[in-house]
Design a protein around this motif. Structure first.
Motif, PDB file in Angstrom:
ATOM      1  N   ILE A 144     -21.715  -2.478  -9.879  1.00  0.00           N
ATOM      2  CA  ILE A 144     -21.495  -1.609  -8.732  1.00  0.00           C
ATOM      3  C   ILE A 144     -20.654  -2.192  -7.647  1.00  0.00           C
ATOM      4  O   ILE A 144     -19.905  -1.624  -7.187  1.00  0.00           O
ATOM      5  CB  ILE A 144     -23.140  -1.233  -8.059  1.00  0.00           C
ATOM      6  N   ASP A 145     -20.770  -3.542  -7.565  1.00  0.00           N
ATOM      7  CA  ASP A 145     -19.856  -4.539  -6.724  1.00  0.00           C
ATOM      8  C   ASP A 145     -18.463  -4.205  -7.256  1.00  0.00           C
ATOM      9  O   ASP A 145     -17.482  -4.161  -6.631  1.00  0.00           O
ATOM     10  CB  ASP A 145     -20.194  -5.853  -6.700  1.00  0.00           C
ATOM     11  N   LYS A 146     -18.247  -4.249  -8.638  1.00  0.00           N
ATOM     12  CA  LYS A 146     -16.933  -4.071  -9.006  1.00  0.00           C
ATOM     13  C   LYS A 146     -16.357  -2.661  -8.721  1.00  0.00           C
ATOM     14  O   LYS A 146     -15.163  -2.577  -8.495  1.00  0.00           O
ATOM     15  CB  LYS A 146     -16.865  -4.294 -10.258  1.00  0.00           C
ATOM     16  N   LEU A 147     -17.047  -1.538  -8.972  1.00  0.00           N
ATOM     17  CA  LEU A 147     -16.881  -0.191  -8.791  1.00  0.00           C
ATOM     18  C   LEU A 147     -16.366  -0.042  -7.200  1.00  0.00           C
ATOM     19  O   LEU A 147     -15.348   0.270  -6.792  1.00  0.00           O
ATOM     20  CB  LEU A 147     -17.821   0.828  -9.137  1.00  0.00           C
ATOM     21  N   ALA A 148     -17.077  -0.927  -6.396  1.00  0.00           N
ATOM     22  CA  ALA A 148     -16.871  -0.637  -4.815  1.00  0.00           C
ATOM     23  C   ALA A 148     -15.633  -1.426  -4.529  1.00  0.00           C
ATOM     24  O   ALA A 148     -14.754  -1.040  -3.669  1.00  0.00           O
ATOM     25  CB  ALA A 148     -18.043  -1.356  -4.106  1.00  0.00           C
ATOM     26  N   ALA A 149     -15.317  -2.448  -5.171  1.00  0.00           N
ATOM     27  CA  ALA A 149     -14.147  -3.499  -5.108  1.00  0.00           C
ATOM     28  C   ALA A 149     -12.991  -2.444  -5.391  1.00  0.00           C
ATOM     29  O   ALA A 149     -11.904  -2.611  -4.662  1.00  0.00           O
ATOM     30  CB  ALA A 149     -14.117  -4.594  -5.754  1.00  0.00           C
ATOM     31  N   ALA A 150     -13.013  -1.664  -6.525  1.00  0.00           N
ATOM     32  CA  ALA A 150     -11.828  -0.785  -6.967  1.00  0.00           C
ATOM     33  C   ALA A 150     -11.834   0.080  -6.127  1.00  0.00           C
ATOM     34  O   ALA A 150     -10.516   0.392  -5.714  1.00  0.00           O
ATOM     35  CB  ALA A 150     -12.481  -0.298  -8.463  1.00  0.00           C
ATOM     36  N   PHE A 151     -12.713   0.840  -5.323  1.00  0.00           N
ATOM     37  CA  PHE A 151     -12.556   2.013  -4.568  1.00  0.00           C
ATOM     38  C   PHE A 151     -11.993   1.487  -3.046  1.00  0.00           C
ATOM     39  O   PHE A 151     -11.133   2.146  -2.652  1.00  0.00           O
ATOM     40  CB  PHE A 151     -13.727   2.803  -4.125  1.00  0.00           C
ATOM     41  N   THR A 152     -12.467   0.239  -2.579  1.00  0.00           N
ATOM     42  CA  THR A 152     -11.895  -0.376  -1.637  1.00  0.00           C
ATOM     43  C   THR A 152     -10.359  -0.698  -1.592  1.00  0.00           C
ATOM     44  O   THR A 152      -9.537  -0.693  -1.049  1.00  0.00           O
ATOM     45  CB  THR A 152     -12.879  -1.785  -1.235  1.00  0.00           C
ATOM     46  N   ALA A 153     -10.079  -1.404  -2.889  1.00  0.00           N
ATOM     47  CA  ALA A 153      -8.634  -1.592  -3.193  1.00  0.00           C
ATOM     48  C   ALA A 153      -7.646  -0.250  -3.000  1.00  0.00           C
ATOM     49  O   ALA A 153      -6.717  -0.243  -2.349  1.00  0.00           O
ATOM     50  CB  ALA A 153      -8.599  -2.147  -4.524  1.00  0.00           C
ATOM     51  N   ILE A 154      -8.282   0.671  -3.544  1.00  0.00           N
ATOM     52  CA  ILE A 154      -7.504   2.213  -3.640  1.00  0.00           C
ATOM     53  C   ILE A 154      -7.426   2.392  -2.155  1.00  0.00           C
ATOM     54  O   ILE A 154      -6.447   2.978  -1.821  1.00  0.00           O
ATOM     55  CB  ILE A 154      -8.458   3.129  -4.407  1.00  0.00           C
ATOM     56  N   GLU A 155      -8.274   2.422  -1.348  1.00  0.00           N
ATOM     57  CA  GLU A 155      -8.452   2.625   0.118  1.00  0.00           C
ATOM     58  C   GLU A 155      -7.496   1.837   0.711  1.00  0.00           C
ATOM     59  O   GLU A 155      -6.562   2.528   1.672  1.00  0.00           O
ATOM     60  CB  GLU A 155      -9.725   2.450   0.605  1.00  0.00           C
ATOM     61  N   ALA A 156      -7.345   0.496   0.643  1.00  0.00           N
ATOM     62  CA  ALA A 156      -6.435  -0.381   1.287  1.00  0.00           C
ATOM     63  C   ALA A 156      -4.844   0.055   0.825  1.00  0.00           C
ATOM     64  O   ALA A 156      -4.018  -0.076   1.573  1.00  0.00           O
ATOM     65  CB  ALA A 156      -6.612  -1.802   0.783  1.00  0.00           C
ATOM     66  N   GLU A 157      -4.780   0.406  -0.440  1.00  0.00           N
ATOM     67  CA  GLU A 157      -3.542   0.660  -0.913  1.00  0.00           C
ATOM     68  C   GLU A 157      -2.792   1.886  -0.046  1.00  0.00           C
ATOM     69  O   GLU A 157      -1.849   2.328   0.152  1.00  0.00           O
ATOM     70  CB  GLU A 157      -3.515   0.773  -2.503  1.00  0.00           C
ATOM     71  N   ALA A 158      -3.895   2.811  -0.035  1.00  0.00           N
ATOM     72  CA  ALA A 158      -3.410   4.195   0.502  1.00  0.00           C
ATOM     73  C   ALA A 158      -3.200   3.933   2.044  1.00  0.00           C
ATOM     74  O   ALA A 158      -2.248   4.642   2.643  1.00  0.00           O
ATOM     75  CB  ALA A 158      -4.532   5.271   0.431  1.00  0.00           C
ATOM     76  N   ALA A 159      -3.885   2.816   2.629  1.00  0.00           N
ATOM     77  CA  ALA A 159      -3.637   2.775   3.979  1.00  0.00           C
ATOM     78  C   ALA A 159      -2.428   2.169   4.359  1.00  0.00           C
ATOM     79  O   ALA A 159      -1.589   2.338   5.392  1.00  0.00           O
ATOM     80  CB  ALA A 159      -4.694   1.904   4.900  1.00  0.00           C
ATOM     81  N   ALA A 160      -2.002   1.196   3.205  1.00  0.00           N
ATOM     82  CA  ALA A 160      -0.575   0.508   3.421  1.00  0.00           C
ATOM     83  C   ALA A 160       0.679   1.326   3.175  1.00  0.00           C
ATOM     84  O   ALA A 160       1.669   1.182   3.397  1.00  0.00           O
ATOM     85  CB  ALA A 160      -0.718  -0.775   2.484  1.00  0.00           C
ATOM     86  N   ALA A 161       0.210   2.482   2.365  1.00  0.00           N
ATOM     87  CA  ALA A 161       1.488   3.175   1.700  1.00  0.00           C
ATOM     88  C   ALA A 161       2.052   4.045   3.018  1.00  0.00           C
ATOM     89  O   ALA A 161       1.354   4.504   3.809  1.00  0.00           O
ATOM     90  CB  ALA A 161       0.922   4.187   0.772  1.00  0.00           C
ATOM     91  N   PRO A 162       3.435   4.098   2.966  1.00  0.00           N
ATOM     92  CA  PRO A 162       3.927   5.083   4.192  1.00  0.00           C
ATOM     93  C   PRO A 162       3.588   6.531   4.103  1.00  0.00           C
ATOM     94  O   PRO A 162       3.263   6.922   3.000  1.00  0.00           O
ATOM     95  CB  PRO A 162       5.408   4.632   3.746  1.00  0.00           C
ATOM     96  N   ALA A 163       3.139   6.969   5.264  1.00  0.00           N
ATOM     97  CA  ALA A 163       2.835   8.298   5.260  1.00  0.00           C
ATOM     98  C   ALA A 163       3.777   9.195   4.790  1.00  0.00           C
ATOM     99  O   ALA A 163       5.078   9.074   5.278  1.00  0.00           O
ATOM    100  CB  ALA A 163       2.455   8.477   6.795  1.00  0.00           C
TER     101      ALA A 163
END
Ligand code: PLP
Length: 399
Positions: A378-397
């Motif tokens: 579950i921690d690994k799944l959460a880490a993967a979703f968090t990473a996707i979230e961070a990448e989306a936030a960093a991506a230019p709109a």
């Protein structure tokens, strides 16, 4: 370039050894296994009891033809009969062959009763029964039948869960209903008890057989020996494979005595099916699965996994659309493309899982999984979703 057929979209990752819930790659990296070789490694990797049985059997007789009596095969069949609804067993090398035997048994049963036209099988959309010509026809997925010549006749398909649709397909020529109690490949869809009971009732009413494909969901994975037990029904024929050898290729078709009675010498066969080596291993696997408390443990871990997945779904509602499955056959319908997500889990978080239809992430841990392993996953799944979230936030709109 590989000399192999290009039938698999393979990762370059290769494993050198396994231990319990972990697989180790050639460079020594440890991977948490929530894949189990697609529901095969029920006992994880390197189970001492099964390894000892394999070694001991290898010192004796590896193979004899089925024209001789094979004591380990007789013993395995008797134990399966004692533990289940079945009276008779035919051993195969794979799940698809177990289904072939199931379909042949159903058709031949009616043939022997003087009803040769009663051969049609009602199966379900989203199902998967294997890759042979009959089982791709039974699965009905055009992606698997296209380009391989005429699709074998005799299969019709209804939507899972829709009893009226099944009823509408029944004719005097229908011999059986074939269903996975929990669809695996198709998207981890668990049938309700009411639907399974409805199918049983239709079979009884119209003199048809109920064939269950428990190749993926059977042998303890849902927290019962067979998934159909959750519906309190009795099938006529059940196909199993995968976990029964826990890594050794073996499958089986289980049937009631009356139904298997017409399968006399000459009607069916297999060179390897149930050979001494395979059945010695499968007997050792069964020792473990039938040991007191083993399936209770699966049931408990299934509940623990479901609880943690619910928490995960609440934490990441933007990525988790739906939770599916039963016990340790769990599905998460996600928003990121599942193929990419499986690669991300593997490469960045060293966790192995598998995709299913409908963009579902399938979690199939070995049945020996512990609560700590589940929390780690579950921690690994959460880490993967968090990473996707961070990448989306960093991506230019995107304008
Ligand atoms: N039936 C189900 C439900 C399966 O999941 C599979 C394989 O994934 C099969 C049948 C076919 O089994 P095999 O690949 O051993 O032929």
């Amino acid at each position: 370039m590989s000399a192999l057929y290009g039938t698999y979209a393979r990762s370059e990752l290769a494993f050198e050894r396994g231990e319990g819930m972990r697989l180790f790659s050639q460079d020594g990296t440890s991977y948490l296994d929530f894949h189990s070789g697609i529901a095969v490694n029920a006992l994880g990797h390197g189970d001492a009891h099964v390894v000892a049985a394999l070694k001991s059997a290898a010192e004796k007789v590896w193979h004899t033809s089925n024209v001789f009596t094979i004591p380990e095969q007789e013993r395995l069949a008797q134990r399966l009969v004692d533990a289940t609804f079945a009276d008779k067993v035919f051993f195969t090398n794979s799940g698809a062959e177990a289904l072939e035997c199931a379909i042949k048994t159903a058709r031949h049963y009616f043939f022997a009763k003087g009803q040769p036209d009663k051969y049609e099988v009602i199966a379900f959309t989203g199902s998967f029964h294997g890759r042979t010509m009959a089982t791709i026809a039974a699965g009905g997925n055009p992606g698997y039948t296209e380009g391989f010549g005429p699709v074998m006749p005799g299969f019709k398909h209804a939507a899972p869960g829709d009893l009226d649709a099944v009823r509408a397909l029944i004719t005097p020529n229908t011999c059986a209903i074939l269903i996975e109690p929990v669809q695996g490949e198709g998207g981890v869809t668990a049938m309700t008890a009411e639907f399974m009971q409805g199918l049983r009732a239709l079979c009884d009413k119209h003199d048809m057989l109920l064939i269950l494909d428990e190749v993926q969901c059977g042998y303890g994975r849902t927290g019962r020996f067979f998934a159909f037990e959750w519906a309190n029904i009795t099938p006529d024929i059940v196909a199993v494979a995968k976990a029964i050898g826990a890594g050794f290729p073996i499958g089986a078709c289980l049937a009631k005595a009356e139904i298997a009675a017409s399968m006399v010498p000459g009607t069916h066969g297999s060179t390897y099916g149930g050979n001494p080596l395979g059945t010695a291993v499968a007997n050792a696997v069964l020792d473990r699965i039938l040991a007191p408390g083993f399936i209770d443990h699966v049931n408990q871990m299934g509940q623990v996994l479901a609880w943690h997945l619910q928490q995960l779904a609440q934490r990441f509602p933007q990525y988790v659309l739906e939770l599916r499955g039963k016990g340790l056959l769990a599905g998460i319908k996600i928003t990121p493309p599942v193929r990419d997500f499986v690669s991300r889990l593997r490469d960045d978080h060293h966790m192995l899982a598998i995709g299913a239809g409908d963009n579902v992430l399938r979690l199939l841990p070995p049945l020996i999984v512990s609560e700590a392993d589940i929390k780690e996953a579950i921690d690994k799944l959460a880490a993967a979703f968090t990473a996707i979230e961070a990448e989306a936030a960093a991506a230019p709109a995107v304008a």
